[in-house]
Design a protein around this motif. Structure first.
Motif, PDB file in Angstrom:
ATOM      1  N   VAL A 121      10.410  24.002  44.960  1.00 41.22           N
ATOM      2  CA  VAL A 121      11.631  24.709  45.638  1.00 41.22           C
ATOM      3  C   VAL A 121      11.341  25.626  46.410  1.00 41.22           C
ATOM      4  O   VAL A 121      10.018  26.054  46.781  1.00 41.22           O
ATOM      5  N   ARG A 122      12.363  25.258  47.632  1.00 42.75           N
ATOM      6  CA  ARG A 122      12.196  26.350  48.659  1.00 42.75           C
ATOM      7  C   ARG A 122      13.610  26.923  48.572  1.00 42.75           C
ATOM      8  O   ARG A 122      14.819  26.630  47.976  1.00 42.75           O
ATOM      9  N   ILE A 123      13.676  28.517  48.051  1.00 36.37           N
ATOM     10  CA  ILE A 123      14.581  29.256  48.531  1.00 36.37           C
ATOM     11  C   ILE A 123      14.688  30.432  49.327  1.00 36.37           C
ATOM     12  O   ILE A 123      13.213  30.224  49.735  1.00 36.37           O
ATOM     13  N   GLU A 124      15.656  31.009  49.510  1.00 36.97           N
ATOM     14  CA  GLU A 124      14.792  32.335  50.188  1.00 36.97           C
ATOM     15  C   GLU A 124      14.023  34.150  49.383  1.00 36.97           C
ATOM     16  O   GLU A 124      14.642  33.391  48.712  1.00 36.97           O
ATOM     17  N   ALA A 129      15.135  37.227  49.414  1.00 35.80           N
ATOM     18  CA  ALA A 129      15.952  37.689  48.675  1.00 35.80           C
ATOM     19  C   ALA A 129      15.813  37.257  47.632  1.00 35.80           C
ATOM     20  O   ALA A 129      15.883  37.668  46.710  1.00 35.80           O
ATOM     21  N   VAL A 130      15.807  35.653  47.385  1.00 34.96           N
ATOM     22  CA  VAL A 130      16.584  34.719  46.189  1.00 34.96           C
ATOM     23  C   VAL A 130      15.109  35.692  45.171  1.00 34.96           C
ATOM     24  O   VAL A 130      15.380  35.539  43.945  1.00 34.96           O
ATOM     25  N   LEU A 136      14.615  36.989  41.533  1.00 38.67           N
ATOM     26  CA  LEU A 136      14.088  36.355  40.665  1.00 38.67           C
ATOM     27  C   LEU A 136      12.575  36.979  40.500  1.00 38.67           C
ATOM     28  O   LEU A 136      12.658  36.938  39.083  1.00 38.67           O
ATOM     29  N   LYS A 137      12.131  37.423  40.766  1.00 39.01           N
ATOM     30  CA  LYS A 137      10.388  38.016  40.685  1.00 39.01           C
ATOM     31  C   LYS A 137      11.230  38.987  39.715  1.00 39.01           C
ATOM     32  O   LYS A 137      10.699  39.813  39.125  1.00 39.01           O
ATOM     33  N   ALA A 138      12.235  39.978  40.408  1.00 43.20           N
ATOM     34  CA  ALA A 138      12.956  41.615  39.164  1.00 43.20           C
ATOM     35  C   ALA A 138      13.159  41.134  38.127  1.00 43.20           C
ATOM     36  O   ALA A 138      13.016  41.979  37.596  1.00 43.20           O
ATOM     37  N   MET A 139      13.670  40.053  38.386  1.00 46.88           N
ATOM     38  CA  MET A 139      14.126  39.680  36.780  1.00 46.88           C
ATOM     39  C   MET A 139      13.482  39.462  35.865  1.00 46.88           C
ATOM     40  O   MET A 139      13.481  40.199  34.664  1.00 46.88           O
ATOM     41  N   ALA A 140      12.841  38.714  36.231  1.00 42.21           N
ATOM     42  CA  ALA A 140      11.465  38.355  35.638  1.00 42.21           C
ATOM     43  C   ALA A 140      10.311  39.450  34.976  1.00 42.21           C
ATOM     44  O   ALA A 140       9.869  39.910  34.274  1.00 42.21           O
ATOM     45  N   GLU A 141      10.445  39.921  35.619  1.00 38.12           N
ATOM     46  CA  GLU A 141       8.931  41.835  35.383  1.00 38.12           C
ATOM     47  C   GLU A 141      10.378  42.781  34.658  1.00 38.12           C
ATOM     48  O   GLU A 141       9.314  43.186  33.476  1.00 38.12           O
ATOM     49  N   ARG A 142      11.479  42.439  34.592  1.00 40.87           N
ATOM     50  CA  ARG A 142      12.076  43.642  33.846  1.00 40.87           C
ATOM     51  C   ARG A 142      12.224  42.698  32.906  1.00 40.87           C
ATOM     52  O   ARG A 142      12.021  43.757  31.498  1.00 40.87           O
TER      53      ARG A 142
END
Length: 65
Positions: A11-14, A16-17, A21-27
């Motif tokens: 998928v292609r996403i912006e 910032a999105v 996503l990366k921040a939530m995964a790390e959290r």
């Protein structure tokens, strides 16, 4: 028991999105792929779309009765 096969999606996403996503995964200490799966399962659950659970082989994990 054989583990379920997985599939690949692209998928292609912006940017910032993706950063969010990366921040939530790390959290939550998850991989990005696992975080996406958790989010999809959560959304589908809230919208009434059933996703059947797939059996996962777990060595040495026996349930006691």
């Amino acid at each position: 028991m054989k583990a379920a096969k997985t599939e690949t999606i692209t998928v292609r996403i912006e940017p910032a999105v993706k950063a969010g996503l990366k921040a939530m995964a790390e959290r939550e200490r998850r991989s990005i792929a696992n975080m996406i799966e958790v989010m999809i399962r959560d959304y589908c659950g809230r919208e009434g779309v059933e996703i059947p659970e797939t059996p996962v082989a777990r060595a040495g994990n026996k349930q006691s009765r």
